[in-house]
Motif scaffolding. Structure first.
Motif, PDB file in Angstrom:
ATOM      1  N   VAL A 147       0.210  -0.942  -0.131  1.00 28.64           N
ATOM      2  CA  VAL A 147      -0.041  -0.075  -0.311  1.00 28.64           C
ATOM      3  C   VAL A 147       0.947   1.157   0.374  1.00 28.64           C
ATOM      4  O   VAL A 147       0.044   2.557  -0.111  1.00 28.64           O
ATOM      5  N   GLY A 148       2.355   0.984  -0.070  1.00 29.19           N
ATOM      6  CA  GLY A 148       3.274   2.594  -0.190  1.00 29.19           C
ATOM      7  C   GLY A 148       4.395   1.807  -0.037  1.00 29.19           C
ATOM      8  O   GLY A 148       4.575   0.208   0.741  1.00 29.19           O
ATOM      9  N   ARG A 149       5.736   2.368  -0.388  1.00 37.34           N
ATOM     10  CA  ARG A 149       7.026   2.325  -0.080  1.00 37.34           C
ATOM     11  C   ARG A 149       7.572   3.457   0.317  1.00 37.34           C
ATOM     12  O   ARG A 149       7.097   5.086  -0.194  1.00 37.34           O
ATOM     13  N   ILE A 150       7.995   3.428   1.596  1.00 44.41           N
ATOM     14  CA  ILE A 150       8.985   4.623   2.381  1.00 44.41           C
ATOM     15  C   ILE A 150      10.089   4.901   0.759  1.00 44.41           C
ATOM     16  O   ILE A 150      11.102   4.639   1.497  1.00 44.41           O
ATOM     17  N   GLY A 151       9.746   6.519   1.050  1.00 44.13           N
ATOM     18  CA  GLY A 151      10.856   7.468  -0.100  1.00 44.13           C
ATOM     19  C   GLY A 151      12.050   8.211   0.942  1.00 44.13           C
ATOM     20  O   GLY A 151      12.514   7.510   1.775  1.00 44.13           O
ATOM     21  N   ARG A 152      12.612   8.751   0.426  1.00 44.15           N
ATOM     22  CA  ARG A 152      13.196   9.796   1.189  1.00 44.15           C
ATOM     23  C   ARG A 152      12.934  10.881   2.493  1.00 44.15           C
ATOM     24  O   ARG A 152      11.416  10.705   2.441  1.00 44.15           O
ATOM     25  N   PRO A 153      14.278  10.789   2.841  1.00 45.16           N
ATOM     26  CA  PRO A 153      13.519  11.930   4.558  1.00 45.16           C
ATOM     27  C   PRO A 153      13.373  12.824   3.756  1.00 45.16           C
ATOM     28  O   PRO A 153      13.700  13.691   3.117  1.00 45.16           O
ATOM     29  N   HIS A 154      12.128  13.183   4.343  1.00 41.90           N
ATOM     30  CA  HIS A 154      12.622  15.683   4.682  1.00 41.90           C
ATOM     31  C   HIS A 154      12.194  16.337   5.726  1.00 41.90           C
ATOM     32  O   HIS A 154      11.891  15.757   6.962  1.00 41.90           O
ATOM     33  N   GLY A 155      13.545  16.768   5.584  1.00 43.71           N
ATOM     34  CA  GLY A 155      13.956  17.803   6.817  1.00 43.71           C
ATOM     35  C   GLY A 155      14.494  17.041   7.414  1.00 43.71           C
ATOM     36  O   GLY A 155      15.240  15.342   6.961  1.00 43.71           O
ATOM     37  N   VAL A 156      15.099  17.376   8.726  1.00 44.75           N
ATOM     38  CA  VAL A 156      15.837  16.513   9.464  1.00 44.75           C
ATOM     39  C   VAL A 156      15.030  15.987  10.697  1.00 44.75           C
ATOM     40  O   VAL A 156      15.949  15.857  11.843  1.00 44.75           O
ATOM     41  N   ARG A 157      13.899  15.845  10.824  1.00 44.99           N
ATOM     42  CA  ARG A 157      13.339  15.812  12.207  1.00 44.99           C
ATOM     43  C   ARG A 157      13.035  14.176  11.859  1.00 44.99           C
ATOM     44  O   ARG A 157      11.629  13.502  13.176  1.00 44.99           O
ATOM     45  N   GLY A 158      13.023  13.810  10.973  1.00 52.66           N
ATOM     46  CA  GLY A 158      12.389  12.033  10.590  1.00 52.66           C
ATOM     47  C   GLY A 158      10.751  11.849   9.900  1.00 52.66           C
ATOM     48  O   GLY A 158      11.174  10.766   9.829  1.00 52.66           O
ATOM     49  N   GLU A 159      10.595  12.947   9.158  1.00 54.46           N
ATOM     50  CA  GLU A 159       9.792  12.649   8.563  1.00 54.46           C
ATOM     51  C   GLU A 159      10.027  11.536   6.954  1.00 54.46           C
ATOM     52  O   GLU A 159      11.091  12.087   7.018  1.00 54.46           O
ATOM     53  N   VAL A 160       9.173  10.871   6.673  1.00 52.88           N
ATOM     54  CA  VAL A 160       9.905   9.879   5.443  1.00 52.88           C
ATOM     55  C   VAL A 160       8.611  10.205   4.968  1.00 52.88           C
ATOM     56  O   VAL A 160       7.069  10.858   4.866  1.00 52.88           O
ATOM     57  N   THR A 161       9.069  10.840   3.478  1.00 57.43           N
ATOM     58  CA  THR A 161       8.205  10.938   2.353  1.00 57.43           C
ATOM     59  C   THR A 161       7.317   9.400   2.070  1.00 57.43           C
ATOM     60  O   THR A 161       8.362   8.224   2.249  1.00 57.43           O
ATOM     61  N   VAL A 162       5.688   9.574   1.510  1.00 54.94           N
ATOM     62  CA  VAL A 162       5.661   8.121   0.885  1.00 54.94           C
ATOM     63  C   VAL A 162       5.723   7.606   0.177  1.00 54.94           C
ATOM     64  O   VAL A 162       4.633   8.426  -0.838  1.00 54.94           O
ATOM     65  N   GLU A 163       5.892   6.908  -1.015  1.00 56.59           N
ATOM     66  CA  GLU A 163       4.525   6.755  -2.711  1.00 56.59           C
ATOM     67  C   GLU A 163       3.592   5.803  -2.292  1.00 56.59           C
ATOM     68  O   GLU A 163       3.497   4.698  -2.103  1.00 56.59           O
ATOM     69  N   VAL A 164       2.409   6.474  -2.396  1.00 60.88           N
ATOM     70  CA  VAL A 164       1.025   6.097  -1.907  1.00 60.88           C
ATOM     71  C   VAL A 164       0.659   5.038  -3.255  1.00 60.88           C
ATOM     72  O   VAL A 164       0.776   5.443  -4.388  1.00 60.88           O
ATOM     73  N   ARG A 165       0.482   3.865  -2.959  1.00 61.26           N
ATOM     74  CA  ARG A 165      -0.292   2.378  -3.702  1.00 61.26           C
ATOM     75  C   ARG A 165      -0.986   2.268  -2.956  1.00 61.26           C
ATOM     76  O   ARG A 165      -1.679   0.586  -3.129  1.00 61.26           O
ATOM     77  N   THR A 166      -2.082   3.010  -2.529  1.00 65.00           N
ATOM     78  CA  THR A 166      -3.111   2.693  -2.203  1.00 65.00           C
ATOM     79  C   THR A 166      -4.107   3.902  -2.764  1.00 65.00           C
ATOM     80  O   THR A 166      -4.304   4.738  -2.774  1.00 65.00           O
ATOM     81  N   ASP A 167      -6.069   3.196  -3.299  1.00 65.02           N
ATOM     82  CA  ASP A 167      -7.205   3.791  -2.764  1.00 65.02           C
ATOM     83  C   ASP A 167      -7.811   4.579  -1.644  1.00 65.02           C
ATOM     84  O   ASP A 167      -7.681   5.503  -1.584  1.00 65.02           O
ATOM     85  N   GLU A 168      -6.900   4.737  -0.537  1.00 61.19           N
ATOM     86  CA  GLU A 168      -7.371   4.559   0.674  1.00 61.19           C
ATOM     87  C   GLU A 168      -6.057   5.322   1.684  1.00 61.19           C
ATOM     88  O   GLU A 168      -6.294   4.619   2.797  1.00 61.19           O
ATOM     89  N   PRO A 169      -5.071   6.565   0.938  1.00 60.49           N
ATOM     90  CA  PRO A 169      -4.526   6.521   2.397  1.00 60.49           C
ATOM     91  C   PRO A 169      -4.776   7.487   3.210  1.00 60.49           C
ATOM     92  O   PRO A 169      -3.943   6.717   4.562  1.00 60.49           O
ATOM     93  N   ALA A 170      -5.667   7.961   3.199  1.00 62.19           N
ATOM     94  CA  ALA A 170      -6.377   8.152   4.954  1.00 62.19           C
ATOM     95  C   ALA A 170      -6.966   7.234   5.681  1.00 62.19           C
ATOM     96  O   ALA A 170      -6.485   7.630   6.671  1.00 62.19           O
ATOM     97  N   LEU A 171      -7.306   5.759   5.525  1.00 64.64           N
ATOM     98  CA  LEU A 171      -7.577   5.193   5.880  1.00 64.64           C
ATOM     99  C   LEU A 171      -6.172   4.692   6.295  1.00 64.64           C
ATOM    100  O   LEU A 171      -5.779   4.111   7.737  1.00 64.64           O
ATOM    101  N   ARG A 172      -4.972   3.957   5.941  1.00 57.59           N
ATOM    102  CA  ARG A 172      -3.819   3.496   5.733  1.00 57.59           C
ATOM    103  C   ARG A 172      -2.927   3.834   6.488  1.00 57.59           C
ATOM    104  O   ARG A 172      -2.124   3.714   7.414  1.00 57.59           O
ATOM    105  N   PHE A 173      -3.021   5.604   6.659  1.00 56.26           N
ATOM    106  CA  PHE A 173      -1.780   6.569   6.919  1.00 56.26           C
ATOM    107  C   PHE A 173      -2.435   6.729   8.021  1.00 56.26           C
ATOM    108  O   PHE A 173      -1.810   7.509   8.443  1.00 56.26           O
ATOM    109  N   ALA A 174      -3.411   6.374   8.599  1.00 61.50           N
ATOM    110  CA  ALA A 174      -4.345   7.249   9.688  1.00 61.50           C
ATOM    111  C   ALA A 174      -3.286   7.682  11.280  1.00 61.50           C
ATOM    112  O   ALA A 174      -2.039   6.178  11.680  1.00 61.50           O
ATOM    113  N   PRO A 175      -2.927   8.588  11.743  1.00 57.39           N
ATOM    114  CA  PRO A 175      -2.669   8.902  13.021  1.00 57.39           C
ATOM    115  C   PRO A 175      -2.432   6.993  14.161  1.00 57.39           C
ATOM    116  O   PRO A 175      -3.853   7.039  13.736  1.00 57.39           O
TER     117      PRO A 175
END
Length: 166
Positions: free
Chosen positions: A5-33
């Motif tokens: 449903v996703g692939r982690i890409g490069r880091p974003h910034g210096v605080r540890g956020e990651v980019t995600v290549e989304v491979r799902t039609d439901e990102p709000a459901l799959r990646f909810a806090p």
């Protein structure tokens, strides 16, 4: 069966956020806090989503325990997966998920065995990749005119190929 449903890409910034290549039609459901994400390779997870936001069309995740750029970089390339049982069936009887089609036996309308669906390609036109014994794989456009019947319960798919397709 595990579905990506996703692939982690490069880091974003210096605080540890990651980019995600989304491979799902439901990102709000799959990646909810609060969600726990299963990973491939499994040794990199599970990962817990602490925060999610979109930035210029790119999904960014903040994950528990990932507090810097180096930690985020170590996750690059990690696949985020779910079990196929977590995917709801479509309400449309003529719509299928790839994992439902892969593994189906393929026969012609006259009952001649063709092979087995091994993949589904999405290149403008959905194509079924059918492995045939002792021959090259066949690519069959997944349209009603050529695939008049899909019987998931019987584990088969019926094709009506024009001359020369197979």
């Amino acid at each position: 069966m595990q579905l990506v449903v996703g692939r982690i890409g490069r880091p974003h910034g210096v605080r540890g956020e990651v980019t995600v290549e989304v491979r799902t039609d439901e990102p709000a459901l799959r990646f909810a806090p609060g969600n726990s994400l299963v990973t491939d390779p499994a040794s990199r997870g599970p990962l817990t989503v602490e925060g999610v936001r979109w930035h210029k069309g790119v999904l960014l995740l903040r994950l528990a325990g990932v507090s810097g750029r180096d930690a985020a970089e170590e996750l690059r390339g990690t696949m985020i997966v779910i079990d196929s049982s977590e995917v709801s069936p479509s309400d449309d009887p003529d719509e299928f998920h790839d994992h439902q089609l892969i593994g189906l036996s393929v026969v012609t309308v006259s009952g001649e065995a063709v092979g087995e669906v091994t993949d589904v390609l999405h290149h403008g036109q959905d194509l079924l990749v059918v492995r045939r014994a002792g021959q090259d794989d066949a690519l069959i456009p997944f349209v009603k005119a050529l695939v008049p019947e899909v019987d998931l319960d019987a584990g088969r798919l019926v094709v009506d190929p024009p001359e020369g397709l197979l």
